[in-house]
Design a protein around this motif. Structure first.
Motif, PDB file in Angstrom:
ATOM      1  N   ALA A 145     -32.934  10.855 -20.568  1.00  0.00           N
ATOM      2  CA  ALA A 145     -31.899  10.618 -19.550  1.00  0.00           C
ATOM      3  C   ALA A 145     -30.871  11.748 -19.569  1.00  0.00           C
ATOM      4  CB  ALA A 145     -31.202   9.278 -19.823  1.00  0.00           C
ATOM      5  N   PRO A 146     -30.033  11.831 -18.541  1.00  0.00           N
ATOM      6  CA  PRO A 146     -28.920  12.783 -18.573  1.00  0.00           C
ATOM      7  C   PRO A 146     -27.884  12.317 -19.618  1.00  0.00           C
ATOM      8  CG  PRO A 146     -29.357  12.019 -16.320  1.00  0.00           C
ATOM      9  CD  PRO A 146     -30.128  11.150 -17.257  1.00  0.00           C
ATOM     10  N   ILE A 147     -28.103  12.683 -20.847  1.00  0.00           N
ATOM     11  CA  ILE A 147     -27.306  12.209 -21.981  1.00  0.00           C
ATOM     12  C   ILE A 147     -25.819  12.495 -21.742  1.00  0.00           C
ATOM     13  CG2 ILE A 147     -26.883  12.444 -24.475  1.00  0.00           C
ATOM     14  CD1 ILE A 147     -29.584  11.145 -23.822  1.00  0.00           C
ATOM     15  N   GLY A 148     -25.003  11.465 -21.976  1.00  0.00           N
ATOM     16  CA  GLY A 148     -23.556  11.590 -21.881  1.00  0.00           C
ATOM     17  C   GLY A 148     -22.982  11.263 -20.519  1.00  0.00           C
ATOM     18  N   ASP A 149     -23.831  11.172 -19.478  1.00  0.00           N
ATOM     19  CA  ASP A 149     -23.337  10.793 -18.167  1.00  0.00           C
ATOM     20  C   ASP A 149     -22.911   9.328 -18.180  1.00  0.00           C
ATOM     21  OD1 ASP A 149     -24.000  13.303 -17.251  1.00  0.00           O
ATOM     22  OD2 ASP A 149     -25.506  12.626 -15.817  1.00  0.00           O
ATOM     23  N   PHE A 150     -21.939   8.992 -17.340  1.00  0.00           N
ATOM     24  CA  PHE A 150     -21.578   7.592 -17.177  1.00  0.00           C
ATOM     25  C   PHE A 150     -22.759   6.867 -16.548  1.00  0.00           C
ATOM     26  CE2 PHE A 150     -17.301   8.914 -17.968  1.00  0.00           C
ATOM     27  CZ  PHE A 150     -16.647   7.782 -18.404  1.00  0.00           C
ATOM     28  N   GLU A 151     -23.116   5.751 -17.143  1.00  0.00           N
ATOM     29  CA  GLU A 151     -24.227   4.936 -16.646  1.00  0.00           C
ATOM     30  C   GLU A 151     -23.714   3.528 -16.356  1.00  0.00           C
ATOM     31  OE1 GLU A 151     -28.327   2.894 -18.335  1.00  0.00           O
ATOM     32  OE2 GLU A 151     -27.579   4.695 -19.332  1.00  0.00           O
ATOM     33  N   ILE A 152     -24.020   3.031 -15.182  1.00  0.00           N
ATOM     34  CA  ILE A 152     -23.685   1.658 -14.829  1.00  0.00           C
ATOM     35  C   ILE A 152     -24.915   0.794 -15.051  1.00  0.00           C
ATOM     36  CG2 ILE A 152     -24.268   1.975 -12.378  1.00  0.00           C
ATOM     37  CD1 ILE A 152     -21.900   0.070 -11.751  1.00  0.00           C
ATOM     38  N   GLY A 153     -24.700  -0.442 -15.482  1.00  0.00           N
ATOM     39  CA  GLY A 153     -25.812  -1.350 -15.684  1.00  0.00           C
ATOM     40  C   GLY A 153     -25.369  -2.792 -15.535  1.00  0.00           C
ATOM     41  N   TRP A 154     -26.343  -3.649 -15.305  1.00  0.00           N
ATOM     42  CA  TRP A 154     -26.068  -5.070 -15.129  1.00  0.00           C
ATOM     43  C   TRP A 154     -27.291  -5.870 -15.542  1.00  0.00           C
ATOM     44  CZ3 TRP A 154     -25.802  -1.471 -11.173  1.00  0.00           C
ATOM     45  CH2 TRP A 154     -26.961  -1.340 -10.412  1.00  0.00           C
ATOM     46  N   ARG A 155     -27.063  -7.092 -15.917  1.00  0.00           N
ATOM     47  CA  ARG A 155     -28.130  -8.060 -16.200  1.00  0.00           C
ATOM     48  C   ARG A 155     -27.553  -9.438 -15.956  1.00  0.00           C
ATOM     49  NH1 ARG A 155     -30.679  -7.602 -21.914  1.00  0.00           N
ATOM     50  NH2 ARG A 155     -31.088  -5.553 -21.034  1.00  0.00           N
ATOM     51  N   LEU A 156     -28.155 -10.159 -15.015  1.00  0.00           N
ATOM     52  CA  LEU A 156     -27.667 -11.485 -14.652  1.00  0.00           C
ATOM     53  C   LEU A 156     -28.755 -12.524 -14.840  1.00  0.00           C
ATOM     54  CD1 LEU A 156     -25.606  -9.593 -13.200  1.00  0.00           C
ATOM     55  CD2 LEU A 156     -25.433 -11.364 -11.462  1.00  0.00           C
ATOM     56  N   ARG A 157     -28.335 -13.697 -15.193  1.00  0.00           N
ATOM     57  CA  ARG A 157     -29.274 -14.804 -15.334  1.00  0.00           C
ATOM     58  C   ARG A 157     -29.924 -15.096 -13.987  1.00  0.00           C
ATOM     59  NH1 ARG A 157     -24.996 -19.713 -16.504  1.00  0.00           N
ATOM     60  NH2 ARG A 157     -26.265 -21.077 -15.205  1.00  0.00           N
ATOM     61  N   GLU A 158     -31.108 -15.660 -14.032  1.00  0.00           N
ATOM     62  CA  GLU A 158     -31.923 -15.823 -12.831  1.00  0.00           C
ATOM     63  C   GLU A 158     -31.265 -16.682 -11.756  1.00  0.00           C
ATOM     64  OE1 GLU A 158     -36.578 -16.781 -11.742  1.00  0.00           O
ATOM     65  OE2 GLU A 158     -35.868 -17.117 -13.789  1.00  0.00           O
ATOM     66  N   ASP A 159     -30.574 -17.750 -12.136  1.00  0.00           N
ATOM     67  CA  ASP A 159     -29.972 -18.608 -11.117  1.00  0.00           C
ATOM     68  C   ASP A 159     -28.692 -18.014 -10.517  1.00  0.00           C
ATOM     69  OD1 ASP A 159     -28.497 -19.067 -13.438  1.00  0.00           O
ATOM     70  OD2 ASP A 159     -28.484 -21.235 -13.228  1.00  0.00           O
ATOM     71  N   ALA A 160     -28.338 -16.801 -10.936  1.00  0.00           N
ATOM     72  CA  ALA A 160     -27.215 -16.083 -10.335  1.00  0.00           C
ATOM     73  C   ALA A 160     -27.692 -15.010  -9.353  1.00  0.00           C
ATOM     74  CB  ALA A 160     -26.360 -15.441 -11.423  1.00  0.00           C
ATOM     75  N   TRP A 161     -28.998 -14.806  -9.273  1.00  0.00           N
ATOM     76  CA  TRP A 161     -29.544 -13.780  -8.383  1.00  0.00           C
ATOM     77  C   TRP A 161     -29.349 -14.166  -6.924  1.00  0.00           C
ATOM     78  CZ3 TRP A 161     -35.061 -12.915 -10.850  1.00  0.00           C
ATOM     79  CH2 TRP A 161     -34.908 -12.401 -12.137  1.00  0.00           C
ATOM     80  N   GLY A 162     -29.207 -13.160  -6.081  1.00  0.00           N
ATOM     81  CA  GLY A 162     -29.157 -13.377  -4.643  1.00  0.00           C
ATOM     82  C   GLY A 162     -27.836 -13.904  -4.116  1.00  0.00           C
ATOM     83  N   ARG A 163     -26.807 -13.890  -4.929  1.00  0.00           N
ATOM     84  CA  ARG A 163     -25.492 -14.422  -4.531  1.00  0.00           C
ATOM     85  C   ARG A 163     -24.439 -13.328  -4.357  1.00  0.00           C
ATOM     86  NH1 ARG A 163     -25.013 -20.158  -3.929  1.00  0.00           N
ATOM     87  NH2 ARG A 163     -26.901 -21.031  -4.832  1.00  0.00           N
ATOM     88  N   GLY A 164     -24.838 -12.061  -4.572  1.00  0.00           N
ATOM     89  CA  GLY A 164     -23.892 -10.958  -4.452  1.00  0.00           C
ATOM     90  C   GLY A 164     -23.050 -10.720  -5.691  1.00  0.00           C
ATOM     91  N   TYR A 165     -23.323 -11.454  -6.768  1.00  0.00           N
ATOM     92  CA  TYR A 165     -22.530 -11.288  -7.992  1.00  0.00           C
ATOM     93  C   TYR A 165     -22.730  -9.907  -8.615  1.00  0.00           C
ATOM     94  CZ  TYR A 165     -22.122 -16.443  -7.919  1.00  0.00           C
ATOM     95  OH  TYR A 165     -21.883 -17.744  -7.581  1.00  0.00           O
ATOM     96  N   ALA A 166     -23.974  -9.441  -8.672  1.00  0.00           N
ATOM     97  CA  ALA A 166     -24.231  -8.130  -9.288  1.00  0.00           C
ATOM     98  C   ALA A 166     -23.524  -7.038  -8.500  1.00  0.00           C
ATOM     99  CB  ALA A 166     -25.732  -7.872  -9.380  1.00  0.00           C
ATOM    100  N   ARG A 167     -23.581  -7.123  -7.196  1.00  0.00           N
ATOM    101  CA  ARG A 167     -22.923  -6.101  -6.375  1.00  0.00           C
ATOM    102  C   ARG A 167     -21.413  -6.134  -6.575  1.00  0.00           C
ATOM    103  NH1 ARG A 167     -23.976  -4.824   0.019  1.00  0.00           N
ATOM    104  NH2 ARG A 167     -22.656  -2.978   0.097  1.00  0.00           N
ATOM    105  N   GLU A 168     -20.844  -7.322  -6.565  1.00  0.00           N
ATOM    106  CA  GLU A 168     -19.392  -7.457  -6.741  1.00  0.00           C
ATOM    107  C   GLU A 168     -18.952  -6.892  -8.091  1.00  0.00           C
ATOM    108  OE1 GLU A 168     -16.201 -11.149  -6.900  1.00  0.00           O
ATOM    109  OE2 GLU A 168     -17.966 -11.343  -5.600  1.00  0.00           O
ATOM    110  N   ALA A 169     -19.694  -7.217  -9.138  1.00  0.00           N
ATOM    111  CA  ALA A 169     -19.363  -6.708 -10.470  1.00  0.00           C
ATOM    112  C   ALA A 169     -19.578  -5.199 -10.555  1.00  0.00           C
ATOM    113  CB  ALA A 169     -20.202  -7.428 -11.525  1.00  0.00           C
ATOM    114  N   ALA A 170     -20.674  -4.711  -9.979  1.00  0.00           N
ATOM    115  CA  ALA A 170     -20.974  -3.281 -10.032  1.00  0.00           C
ATOM    116  C   ALA A 170     -19.954  -2.466  -9.238  1.00  0.00           C
ATOM    117  CB  ALA A 170     -22.386  -3.029  -9.524  1.00  0.00           C
ATOM    118  N   GLN A 171     -19.491  -2.987  -8.112  1.00  0.00           N
ATOM    119  CA  GLN A 171     -18.458  -2.284  -7.357  1.00  0.00           C
ATOM    120  C   GLN A 171     -17.185  -2.151  -8.189  1.00  0.00           C
ATOM    121  OE1 GLN A 171     -18.670  -4.833  -3.857  1.00  0.00           O
ATOM    122  NE2 GLN A 171     -19.482  -3.145  -2.640  1.00  0.00           N
ATOM    123  N   ALA A 172     -16.848  -3.196  -8.922  1.00  0.00           N
ATOM    124  CA  ALA A 172     -15.666  -3.140  -9.795  1.00  0.00           C
ATOM    125  C   ALA A 172     -15.878  -2.132 -10.919  1.00  0.00           C
ATOM    126  CB  ALA A 172     -15.367  -4.524 -10.361  1.00  0.00           C
TER     127      ALA A 172
END
Length: 189
Positions: free
Chosen positions: A94-121
């Protein structure tokens, strides 16, 4: 260092507490969630993951923070739904040292826009608080929901940064990279 705590319309991103680890692994260390992440972790894998997340915070002042749904009566109200945040890219190739964003949400939280809302923040933090020149995100080609979110965040595929790794997708042996820089992020507004 002051405790990290950030609220969005529906979510809370904050530092990990001892009580978070067990439910987080119970909810996110499942075959569906871990499908594109190397598979379900055993006890040693969970221990190593926890140590890495704690080390990122200690070393850099940011990590993949615990993610909770606000206790407001909405879907999964008051519950832990996963994690989201920032680390420094450290995977071989990977491009070592670059800022990396990541997320992992439980399955029953998928499709609700939570990952996008958190990632935007988290992107806002990367550019405004941590002065990142750009932010990358890593996934595998088969993980369409993940790279789809990267696109919705304004990130662009960077084939020139893709790298060989069979850690998460032994079929292709590739990690694909998306990126967004500060000016691109500002233009989205």
């Amino acid at each position: 260092m002051a405790a990290f705590h950030l609220e969005t319309d529906r979510l809370i991103l904050r530092d990990w507490q001892e009580r978070d680890w067990e439910p987080c692994f119970a909810l996110t260390n499942t075959p569906a969630v871990m499908r594109w992440l190397g598979g379900v972790l055993d006890a040693e894998g969970m221990r190593r993951q926890r140590e890495r997340l704690e080390a990122y915070n200690a070393e850099h002042g940011h990590t993949f923070w615990v993610l909770l749904r606000k206790d407001d009566g909405g879907h999964l109200s008051g519950e832990l739904i996963g994690f989201c945040g920032l680390k420094k890219a450290n995977q071989q190739g990977a491009p070592i040292g670059d800022f990396e964003i990541g997320w992992r949400l439980r399955e029953d939280a998928w499709g609700r826009g939570y990952a996008r809302e958190a990632a935007q923040a988290a992107l806002a933090l990367a550019f405004e608080r941590f002065s990142a020149p750009h932010v990358i995100a890593l996934t595998v080609e088969g993980n369409e929901p993940s790279w789809g979110l990267m696109c919705r965040l304004g990130m662009k595929r960077r084939r020139d940064l893709d790298f060989a790794s069979d850690e998460f997708d032994p079929e292709t042996g590739r990690i694909i990279v998306y990126s967004i820089d500060r000016d691109e992020w500002r233009a989205i507004g």
